[in-house]
Scaffold this motif. Structure first.
Motif, PDB file in Angstrom:
ATOM      1  N   ASP A  98       0.856  -1.183   0.000  1.00  0.00           N
ATOM      2  CA  ASP A  98       0.000   0.000   0.000  1.00  0.00           C
ATOM      3  C   ASP A  98       0.893   1.233   0.000  1.00  0.00           C
ATOM      4  O   ASP A  98       1.962   1.222   0.577  1.00  0.00           O
ATOM      5  N   PRO A  99       0.444   2.311  -0.622  1.00  0.00           N
ATOM      6  CA  PRO A  99       1.244   3.537  -0.578  1.00  0.00           C
ATOM      7  C   PRO A  99       1.361   4.120   0.826  1.00  0.00           C
ATOM      8  O   PRO A  99       2.281   4.911   1.089  1.00  0.00           O
ATOM      9  N   ASN A 100       0.450   3.752   1.703  1.00  0.00           N
ATOM     10  CA  ASN A 100       0.352   4.376   3.021  1.00  0.00           C
ATOM     11  C   ASN A 100       0.762   3.392   4.126  1.00  0.00           C
ATOM     12  O   ASN A 100       0.119   2.357   4.312  1.00  0.00           O
ATOM     13  N   LEU A 101       1.816   3.716   4.862  1.00  0.00           N
ATOM     14  CA  LEU A 101       2.270   2.847   5.950  1.00  0.00           C
ATOM     15  C   LEU A 101       1.194   2.658   7.022  1.00  0.00           C
ATOM     16  O   LEU A 101       1.099   1.588   7.623  1.00  0.00           O
ATOM     17  N   THR A 102       0.384   3.685   7.233  1.00  0.00           N
ATOM     18  CA  THR A 102      -0.653   3.591   8.259  1.00  0.00           C
ATOM     19  C   THR A 102      -1.671   2.515   7.909  1.00  0.00           C
ATOM     20  O   THR A 102      -2.173   1.804   8.785  1.00  0.00           O
ATOM     21  N   HIS A 103      -2.002   2.400   6.622  1.00  0.00           N
ATOM     22  CA  HIS A 103      -2.936   1.352   6.205  1.00  0.00           C
ATOM     23  C   HIS A 103      -2.397  -0.024   6.564  1.00  0.00           C
ATOM     24  O   HIS A 103      -3.140  -0.906   7.002  1.00  0.00           O
ATOM     25  N   LEU A 104      -1.106  -0.214   6.385  1.00  0.00           N
ATOM     26  CA  LEU A 104      -0.505  -1.500   6.717  1.00  0.00           C
ATOM     27  C   LEU A 104      -0.558  -1.733   8.226  1.00  0.00           C
ATOM     28  O   LEU A 104      -0.863  -2.836   8.677  1.00  0.00           O
ATOM     29  N   ARG A 105      -0.262  -0.734   9.008  1.00  0.00           N
ATOM     30  CA  ARG A 105      -0.301  -0.857  10.472  1.00  0.00           C
ATOM     31  C   ARG A 105      -1.706  -1.200  10.937  1.00  0.00           C
ATOM     32  O   ARG A 105      -1.885  -2.013  11.839  1.00  0.00           O
ATOM     33  N   LEU A 106      -2.686  -0.575  10.338  1.00  0.00           N
ATOM     34  CA  LEU A 106      -4.080  -0.796  10.753  1.00  0.00           C
ATOM     35  C   LEU A 106      -4.697  -2.022  10.088  1.00  0.00           C
ATOM     36  O   LEU A 106      -5.775  -2.472  10.503  1.00  0.00           O
ATOM     37  N   GLY A 107      -4.050  -2.515   9.035  1.00  0.00           N
ATOM     38  CA  GLY A 107      -4.625  -3.658   8.328  1.00  0.00           C
ATOM     39  C   GLY A 107      -5.899  -3.323   7.596  1.00  0.00           C
ATOM     40  O   GLY A 107      -6.756  -4.190   7.361  1.00  0.00           O
ATOM     41  N   ALA A 108      -6.049  -2.068   7.231  1.00  0.00           N
ATOM     42  CA  ALA A 108      -7.287  -1.609   6.589  1.00  0.00           C
ATOM     43  C   ALA A 108      -6.955  -0.819   5.325  1.00  0.00           C
ATOM     44  O   ALA A 108      -5.932  -0.160   5.255  1.00  0.00           O
ATOM     45  N   GLN A 109      -7.871  -0.882   4.369  1.00  0.00           N
ATOM     46  CA  GLN A 109      -7.737  -0.144   3.120  1.00  0.00           C
ATOM     47  C   GLN A 109      -6.442  -0.475   2.395  1.00  0.00           C
ATOM     48  O   GLN A 109      -5.866   0.373   1.716  1.00  0.00           O
ATOM     49  N   ILE A 110      -5.991  -1.693   2.519  1.00  0.00           N
ATOM     50  CA  ILE A 110      -4.755  -2.119   1.877  1.00  0.00           C
ATOM     51  C   ILE A 110      -5.019  -2.405   0.406  1.00  0.00           C
ATOM     52  O   ILE A 110      -5.969  -3.092   0.066  1.00  0.00           O
ATOM     53  N   ALA A 111      -4.131  -1.899  -0.421  1.00  0.00           N
ATOM     54  CA  ALA A 111      -4.359  -1.979  -1.866  1.00  0.00           C
ATOM     55  C   ALA A 111      -4.175  -3.398  -2.405  1.00  0.00           C
ATOM     56  O   ALA A 111      -4.967  -3.853  -3.239  1.00  0.00           O
ATOM     57  N   TYR A 112      -3.137  -4.074  -1.964  1.00  0.00           N
ATOM     58  CA  TYR A 112      -2.830  -5.401  -2.513  1.00  0.00           C
ATOM     59  C   TYR A 112      -2.438  -6.378  -1.404  1.00  0.00           C
ATOM     60  O   TYR A 112      -1.710  -6.017  -0.480  1.00  0.00           O
ATOM     61  N   TRP A 113      -2.918  -7.613  -1.570  1.00  0.00           N
ATOM     62  CA  TRP A 113      -2.594  -8.701  -0.642  1.00  0.00           C
ATOM     63  C   TRP A 113      -1.968  -9.857  -1.416  1.00  0.00           C
ATOM     64  O   TRP A 113      -2.379 -10.155  -2.532  1.00  0.00           O
ATOM     65  N   GLY A 114      -1.047 -10.536  -0.753  1.00  0.00           N
ATOM     66  CA  GLY A 114      -0.548 -11.796  -1.262  1.00  0.00           C
ATOM     67  C   GLY A 114      -1.430 -12.934  -0.776  1.00  0.00           C
ATOM     68  O   GLY A 114      -2.378 -12.720  -0.023  1.00  0.00           O
TER      69      GLY A 114
END
Length: 123
Positions: A98-114
């Protein structure tokens, strides 16, 4: 961006594993990357993230001092080195972008998942 995670497996407590996540697509280097895990019967849990340039890293308290996240732009790959593994590290580990580190921390609004890779730590 497509993400392919690998490197999971069965390991004894105290052992180590290194997870890899290969990204396809030319925009890989513009995305922050992270690892998020989910144990059976539990909610998804943030593990670690790294900024697009690699200069910023973030870890869950449970991962600090034991796990190390890194990335290699030449190989379009992000790694999670996991040492001193414990039984409570058992989970499916997903890489995410995701372009946004906060999205990764929160686990929300993540653009792409493996697709996830299973890590099982035996005690």
């Amino acid at each position: 961006v497509q993400l392919q995670a690998s490197g999971g497996g069965l390991v004894q407590a105290g052992g180590s594993l290194r997870l890899s996540c290969v990204a396809s697509g030319r925009t890989f280097r513009t995305y922050a990357m992270g690892w998020i895990r989910q144990a059976p019967g539990k909610e998804r849990e943030f593990v670690a993230s790294i900024s697009w340039g690699g200069s910023l890293t973030d870890y869950a308290d449970s991962a600090k001092g034991r796990f190390t996240i890194s990335r290699d732009h030449a190989k379009n790959t992000v790694y999670l080195q996991m040492d001193s593994l414990r039984s409570d590290d058992t989970a499916v580990y997903y890489c995410a972008a995701d372009p946004n580190l906060t999205h990764l921390r929160l686990g929300a609004q993540i653009a792409y998942w493996g697709q996830g890779t299973q890590v099982t730590v035996s005690s």
